[in-house]
Design an enzyme around this catalytic site. Structure first.
Site, PDB file in Angstrom:
ATOM      1  N   LYS A 116     -14.630  -2.913  19.622  1.00  0.00           N
ATOM      2  CA  LYS A 116     -14.294  -2.083  20.726  1.00  0.00           C
ATOM      3  C   LYS A 116     -13.605  -0.920  20.209  1.00  0.00           C
ATOM      4  O   LYS A 116     -13.463   0.205  20.838  1.00  0.00           O
ATOM      5  CB  LYS A 116     -13.230  -2.652  21.895  1.00  0.00           C
ATOM      6  N   TYR A 202      -2.256   2.033  30.447  1.00  0.00           N
ATOM      7  CA  TYR A 202      -2.580   1.189  31.633  1.00  0.00           C
ATOM      8  C   TYR A 202      -2.790   2.075  32.846  1.00  0.00           C
ATOM      9  O   TYR A 202      -1.962   2.645  33.382  1.00  0.00           O
ATOM     10  CB  TYR A 202      -1.666   0.027  31.820  1.00  0.00           C
ATOM     11  N   LEU A 203      -4.157   1.999  33.435  1.00  0.00           N
ATOM     12  CA  LEU A 203      -4.549   2.792  34.651  1.00  0.00           C
ATOM     13  C   LEU A 203      -3.842   1.794  35.755  1.00  0.00           C
ATOM     14  O   LEU A 203      -4.330   0.767  35.944  1.00  0.00           O
ATOM     15  CB  LEU A 203      -5.883   3.153  34.673  1.00  0.00           C
ATOM     16  N   HIS A 208     -13.724   0.440  38.973  1.00  0.00           N
ATOM     17  CA  HIS A 208     -14.643   0.142  37.623  1.00  0.00           C
ATOM     18  C   HIS A 208     -15.797   0.798  38.104  1.00  0.00           C
ATOM     19  O   HIS A 208     -16.697   0.446  39.088  1.00  0.00           O
ATOM     20  CB  HIS A 208     -14.918  -1.143  37.349  1.00  0.00           C
ATOM     21  N   HIS A 235     -10.892 -10.062  36.112  1.00  0.00           N
ATOM     22  CA  HIS A 235     -11.814  -9.447  35.386  1.00  0.00           C
ATOM     23  C   HIS A 235     -13.202  -9.814  35.479  1.00  0.00           C
ATOM     24  O   HIS A 235     -14.078  -9.260  34.826  1.00  0.00           O
ATOM     25  CB  HIS A 235     -11.250  -9.232  33.937  1.00  0.00           C
ATOM     26  N   GLU A 275     -19.394   1.455  30.600  1.00  0.00           N
ATOM     27  CA  GLU A 275     -18.429   1.202  31.704  1.00  0.00           C
ATOM     28  C   GLU A 275     -17.190   2.286  31.589  1.00  0.00           C
ATOM     29  O   GLU A 275     -16.638   2.441  30.384  1.00  0.00           O
ATOM     30  CB  GLU A 275     -17.857  -0.235  31.574  1.00  0.00           C
ATOM     31  N   ARG A 291     -27.022  -4.496  26.528  1.00  0.00           N
ATOM     32  CA  ARG A 291     -27.943  -5.532  27.200  1.00  0.00           C
ATOM     33  C   ARG A 291     -28.179  -5.433  28.653  1.00  0.00           C
ATOM     34  O   ARG A 291     -27.504  -4.377  29.179  1.00  0.00           O
ATOM     35  CB  ARG A 291     -27.205  -6.862  26.903  1.00  0.00           C
ATOM     36  N   ARG A 337     -22.457 -11.959  43.861  1.00  0.00           N
ATOM     37  CA  ARG A 337     -22.789 -13.020  43.006  1.00  0.00           C
ATOM     38  C   ARG A 337     -22.224 -14.291  43.580  1.00  0.00           C
ATOM     39  O   ARG A 337     -20.985 -14.706  43.810  1.00  0.00           O
ATOM     40  CB  ARG A 337     -21.894 -12.635  41.684  1.00  0.00           C
TER      41      ARG A 337
END
Ligand code: ADP
Length: 453
Positions: A116, A202-203, A208, A235, A275, A291, A337
């Site tokens: 990252k 930190y937001l 997202h 998350h 993202e 992916r 999902r």
């Protein structure tokens, strides 16, 4: 074009890959653990090979067994799906060394985006807006304090090797930082064997929002709009929709073009997702997934593309057959999902499906790999399927989702269907007024109380 694709995965995504391969006239090889011999993808593939016992480490993550399966069946390409080996650069490299195509980006791009810190550095260099934070990893606590004070509390300590929300700790004020650093490092070490961490602002109440991209490795790349995946629990994404109710057309075009241009510069090959967290009209890059993603079908519904077919064509060396101007995004799509879990406690609920009736009708798609009489094994994630709906407008999609959820019957195991039935009737969801904390708050306030069935 390839002659035979080995599908290095299981569950609904294995079936999804198989469907794309069949439509391209390519033969398929399923691999499976001993726990999955009755799985749908095994039944529908042209050939199947058992690659080991139930634990993923000994089967779906077992590279020598997968190579042997390629050898035995003569497969000339491998599709890794998502999870398992899909972002393992070493696996991609080994396949290439054996003259087997990896259906995904180059090992180099997988490696850059898998770290990252490296990913953020690359994103910044490519002109993608990033969350303010440390330039690279932070090893020294005093240095971390200086950076945190510079960007301003609250800050988030994140693991360089992170994934699945592990190794992340918030420090709301200076006094909390030393402990947040220590806990994040320990968690990262335990989960990934790498204790490198970095700092980010930190937001507070972001959404997202992620951009789907496709690149052909020859310098052509397009974006296929965004997906809003703000509804999350721990998350983990729960429900996704496109377009995002929060964006206007200008914002959509602008961030999409930034991503497509970055992928052109990178000469990225394959499907990928960039993202972002989005707050007060600004986008902040958090990571790139190299992916196909679980939530890809909503993008397919509004674009008319088959992203798996595109992945396979790109991996075979074909240039993209369309340009950005050829893509038209139409209507609205939503995905739920559906997990085999208790809808209130979220305890996994493996077991035998006694009765199964999926919904149908206009604008309804079910990507699932279960059937009546199938036994969901306890060894893997609890995703049993995805219900995807499309409408010309968001309201039409929501009404369609409501009726499709009411038709869906899965007996014998608990599922999260009741959660979605509650969400689709919720005023905030109907208004599109939610951020990444909304679902956790809804559950904490007892939103599901008394709604188990
Ligand atoms: P992982 O790879 O572990 O999933 P991500 O970087 O994708 O980690 O972040 C996962 C989730 O954590 C995001 O969707 C968001 O909910 C939250 N998150 C990550 N970075 C921040 C940040 N800087 N501020 C607030 N929330 C964040």
């Amino acid at each position: 074009m390839f002659e035979k694709i080995l599908i290095a995965n299981r569950g609904e995504i294995a079936l999804r890959i198989l469907r794309a391969a069949k439509e391209l006239g390519i033969a398929t090889v399923a691999v499976h653990s001993t726990a999955d011999s009755e799985a749908m993808h095994v039944k529908l593939a042209d050939e199947s090979v058992c690659i080991g016992p139930p634990p993923a480490r000994e089967s779906y993550l077992n590279i020598p067994a997968l190579l042997a399966a390629c050898e035995i069946t003569g497969a000339d390409a491998v599709h890794p799906g998502y999870g398992f080996l899909s972002e393992n650069a070493k696996f991609a490299e080994i396949l290439v060394d054996h003259n087997i195509a990896f259906i995904g980006p180059s090992p180099e791009h997988i490696r850059i985006m898998g770290d990252k810190i490296e990913a953020k550095r690359t994103a910044r260099a490519l002109g993608i807006p990033c969350v303010p934070g440390s330039e690279g990893g932070v090893t020294d606590d005093d240095e971390a304090m200086r950076i945190a004070e510079d960007i301003g509390f609250p800050v988030l300590v994140k693991a360089a090797a992170g994934g699945g929300g592990r190794g992340m700790k918030v420090a709301r004020a200076a006094i909390e930082l030393p402990e947040a650093l220590a806990v994040a490092r320990a968690e990262a070490k335990a989960a990934f064997g790498d204790d490198a961490v970095y700092l980010e602002k930190y937001l507070d109440k972001p959404r997202h929002i992620e951009i789907q991209i496709l690149g052909d490795g020859h310098g052509n790349a397009v974006h296929v709009g965004e997906r809003d995946c703000s509804l999350q629990r721990r998350h983990q994404k729960v429900l996704e929709e496109t377009p995002s109710p929060a964006l206007n057309q200008d914002e959509r075009n602008r961030i999409g073009e930034i991503c497509a241009e970055a992928m052109r510069k990178l000469k990225y090959s394959g499907a990928g997702t960039i993202e972002f967290l989005y707050e007060n009209g600004e986008f902040f890059f958090i990571e790139m997934n190299t992916r196909i993603q679980v939530e890809h079908p909503i993008t397919e519904m509004i674009s008319g593309l088959d992203l798996l077919v595109e992945q396979i064509k790109i991996a075979s060396g074909a240039p993209l057959s369309f340009a950005q101007a050829d893509l038209e995004l139409r209507g609205h799509a939503i995905e739920c999902r559906i997990n085999a879990e208790n809808p209130v406690t979220f305890r996994p609920s493996p077991g035998k499906i006694l009765y199964y009736h999926p919904p149908g009708g206009v604008g309804v798609r079910v990507d699932a790999a279960v059937y009546q009489g199938y036994t969901i094994p306890p060894y893997y994630d609890s995703l049993v399927g995805k219900l995807i709906v499309q409408g010309r407008t968001r309201i039409e999609a929501l009404m369609r989702l409501r009726r499709a959820l009411d038709e869906f019957i899965v007996d014998g195991v608990d599922t999260t269907l009741p959660l979605f039935r509650a969400l689709v009737r919720n005023a905030d969801i109907q208004d599109g007024a939610y951020d990444i904390h909304w679902l956790e708050n809804f559950l904490a306030k007892g939103g599901m109380d008394g709604l188990e069935s």
